[in-house]
Scaffold this active site. Structure first.
Site, PDB file in Angstrom:
ATOM      1  N   ASP A 211      76.898  85.867  37.735  1.00  0.00           N
ATOM      2  CA  ASP A 211      78.217  86.866  37.594  1.00  0.00           C
ATOM      3  C   ASP A 211      79.031  86.560  36.270  1.00  0.00           C
ATOM      4  OD1 ASP A 211      77.566  87.476  40.234  1.00  0.00           O
ATOM      5  OD2 ASP A 211      79.587  86.883  41.037  1.00  0.00           O
ATOM      6  N   HIS A 355      77.153  81.505  38.182  1.00  0.00           N
ATOM      7  CA  HIS A 355      77.809  82.283  36.737  1.00  0.00           C
ATOM      8  C   HIS A 355      77.100  81.817  35.650  1.00  0.00           C
ATOM      9  CE1 HIS A 355      80.573  82.122  40.274  1.00  0.00           C
ATOM     10  NE2 HIS A 355      81.250  83.097  39.716  1.00  0.00           N
TER      11      HIS A 355
HETATM   12 ZN    ZN Z   1      83.149  87.018  39.004  1.00  0.00          ZN
END
Ligand code: ZN
Length: 403
Positions: A211, A355
């Site tokens: 992400d 992430h």
């Molecule tokens: Zn996020």
């Protein structure tokens, strides 16, 4: 004194000889190149240096031949599907008698000169066999670099002799002499590349998801690692991060990964007004579409913080993809902890949240990719995961895993 004169004369002679030789070589090379180019132009539209098309001839029609090339024979017109388009050849190419002649001529002139074919072609038995062409060869073809003779009746089917173009001018000259072949390339809309990524629906699989990117520091390294292990992942990107990183978007997509939307700039969607919610849902789609070389349309959406309510679900044109394994990479900042988190919770059908904006996540991902594969998991995109599991993804629904 006399000796010196003699030496001078000798030196001049040697120089003249070298010069003549060089001129001869240049003349010869020019002629050779000219003849070869003309041969290529007149006889067949293939550039031997840079051949992109395959043409062939054979008794088999409507089948996939070696290397995935497909050919069809209809009403005396031979059409060959190649990587770059279709080649159409008007007229029937050769009779059996001609084929026999071609082979004999070929064996006498080319094979004896060059001996470039594979082990099989070198054996005496085979050379005796191929003299009787009609019995033994069905196909003569041109591949990207070679002339291919196909020998379908042997027990070791099929057999090929490959002769590089540059060694085959005599063969080509004979092959096409007096044939007046009309060869043209027909443009076709799109050739779908052969998929090399196959998923076994009965084996274990998980979806790695990244992400908040794309990140110019970390994303490409993760993509390279995935490529190295023939693995896929899903990147949920922020629309506001796309501009200036178009090359990263395309690298992600080029190796079969998936891109999903993660909003424009990461607000909590539960807390925004409708006009803002629409912007967050749609702008990221437009940004990715514009950045990608092929107008890629995102199909999945991950809400920031995984936060949704009924209103967000109603407004979403996408399935909403959350996760069942949170690596807590943003909090832990520790590779071992991230990996342990995955290991402890790993299940078939899991969606793993990471992430790619954090360096520690990248380091962990580079270790996780080979590790998961080692443990028998296929690494697939979210879409591939749900398709393989036979679970339909519907807009407005929230998914945590494919189980
Ligand atoms: Zn996020």
């Amino acid at each position: 004194m006399r000796k010196n004169v003699k030496r001078k004369i000798n030196a001049t002679r040697i120089l003249m000889a070298i010069l003549s030789l060089m001129i001869l070589i240049i003349v010869f090379l020019t002629g050779y190149i000219y003849l070869n180019n003309n041969l290529a132009e007149d006889k067949i539209i293939i550039n031997p240096e840079n051949a992109k098309y395959t043409i062939g001839y054979g008794k088999y029609s409507n089948e996939i031949i070696d290397g995935g090339y497909e050919k069809n024979v209809e009403d005396g017109i031979t059409v060959f599907k190649t990587k770059n388009g279709y080649l159409k050849i008007d007229g029937t190419l050769f009779t059996d008698e001609e084929k026999a002649l071609i082979i004999q001529k070929f064996i006498n002139n080319t094979i004896n000169d060059y001996k470039t074919f594979d082990d099989l072609g070198n054996s005496e038995t085979f050379q005796n066999e191929v003299k009787d062409f009609n019995k033994y060869f069905s196909d003569i073809g041109f591949a990207e670099e070679n002339i291919i003779l196909n020998h379908p009746n042997s027990e070791n089917l099929p057999l090929f002799i490959n002769i590089p173009y540059y060694q085959s001018s005599k063969f080509m000259e004979f092959f096409f002499s007096g044939k007046n072949l009309a060869v043209e390339l027909i443009e076709i809309p799109q050739i779908v590349p052969k998929p090399t990524f196959e998923i076994n629906p009965d084996a274990l699989m998980v979806a790695l998801t990244f992400d908040d990117g794309p990140s110019s520091k970390n994303t490409l390294e993760i993509v390279e690692k995935l490529k190295e292990y023939n693995a896929h992942a899903t990147f949920f990107v922020l629309g506001s991060n796309v501009k200036g990183r178009e090359d990263i978007i395309n690298s992600i997509l080029d190796s079969g990964n998936e891109i999903g939307g993660h909003s424009w700039d990461h607000p909590n969607l539960v807390k925004v007004i409708d006009s803002e919610l629409e912007k967050q849902l749609y702008w990221v789609k437009d940004a990715v579409k514009e950045a990608s070389n092929n107008g890629y349309e995102i199909k999945l959406f991950r809400p920031p913080y995984g936060a949704v309510n009924q209103h967000v679900k109603n407004m979403s044109p996408y399935p909403l993809i959350n996760w069942d394994i949170d690596t807590l990479d943003w909090k832990n900042k520790n590779t071992e902890k991230i990996i342990a988190n995955v290991k402890d919770n790993l299940k078939d059908g899991s969606i793993i949240l990471m992430h790619d904006i954090h360096e520690v996540s990248k380091t962990a991902a580079l270790e996780l990719i080979p590790m998961l594969i080692d443990e028998g998991y296929q690494l697939v995109t979210v879409s591939e995961l749900f398709e393989a599991k036979g679970i339909p993804l519907e807009k407005g629904n929230v998914y945590f895993s494919a189980r």
